[in-house]
Scaffold this motif. Sequence first.
Motif, PDB file in Angstrom:
ATOM      1  N   UNK A  37       0.838  -1.212   0.000  1.00 40.07           N
ATOM      2  CA  UNK A  37       0.000   0.000   0.000  1.00 40.07           C
ATOM      3  C   UNK A  37       0.864   1.249   0.000  1.00 40.07           C
ATOM      4  N   UNK A  38       1.887   1.243   0.828  1.00 38.15           N
ATOM      5  CA  UNK A  38       2.797   2.378   0.913  1.00 38.15           C
ATOM      6  C   UNK A  38       3.465   2.627  -0.435  1.00 38.15           C
ATOM      7  N   UNK A  39       4.039   1.586  -1.024  1.00 30.86           N
ATOM      8  CA  UNK A  39       4.756   1.730  -2.294  1.00 30.86           C
ATOM      9  C   UNK A  39       3.839   2.208  -3.419  1.00 30.86           C
ATOM     10  N   UNK A  40       2.576   1.798  -3.399  1.00 34.57           N
ATOM     11  CA  UNK A  40       1.634   2.196  -4.438  1.00 34.57           C
ATOM     12  C   UNK A  40       1.246   3.675  -4.340  1.00 34.57           C
ATOM     13  N   UNK A  41       1.459   4.287  -3.176  1.00 33.27           N
ATOM     14  CA  UNK A  41       0.974   5.648  -2.961  1.00 33.27           C
ATOM     15  C   UNK A  41       2.035   6.702  -2.693  1.00 33.27           C
ATOM     16  N   UNK A  42       3.220   6.319  -2.263  1.00 34.45           N
ATOM     17  CA  UNK A  42       4.210   7.313  -1.826  1.00 34.45           C
ATOM     18  C   UNK A  42       4.580   8.285  -2.939  1.00 34.45           C
ATOM     19  N   UNK A  43       4.713   7.831  -4.164  1.00 30.91           N
ATOM     20  CA  UNK A  43       5.062   8.737  -5.266  1.00 30.91           C
ATOM     21  C   UNK A  43       3.916   9.694  -5.583  1.00 30.91           C
TER      22      UNK A  43
END
Length: 127
Positions: A37-43
């Motif tokens: 979830x983090x990787x999908x949204x951080x950018x």
Amino acid sequence: MNKQICVLEDTIEILEIITIILEEEQYQVFGFGTVSEFNANVDLISPDLCLLDVMLPDGSGLDVCRDLKLDEKTKHIPILMMTANLKIANMKEGCAAEEFIAKPFDIDQLAAIVNRLISDSQLQTSL
């Protein structure tokens, strides 16, 4: 506009407490319970700071830290690592985070560290 903080923490109660603390400090908080979830949204968020737990259901916050620091788009983002399971000295070997905090943490100490990291980051950006 409020500064944005991404929090990667799989324990809902801890995530809620961190969110309350940081929102009282006038930050906009985005919470994630898994690395994916983090990787999908951080950018998409482009946060001013990332607060990462180490032990997660689908990976390690240490790996997330390492990936953020190796990526040209995110290497400037300050990272605060937190854990209840590893010694902080061990964490320092695992990633290049700007700061480390042990759980359970003092609420005032957490707020002070976040405020300092964001302030330091703003100074670096303006130089």
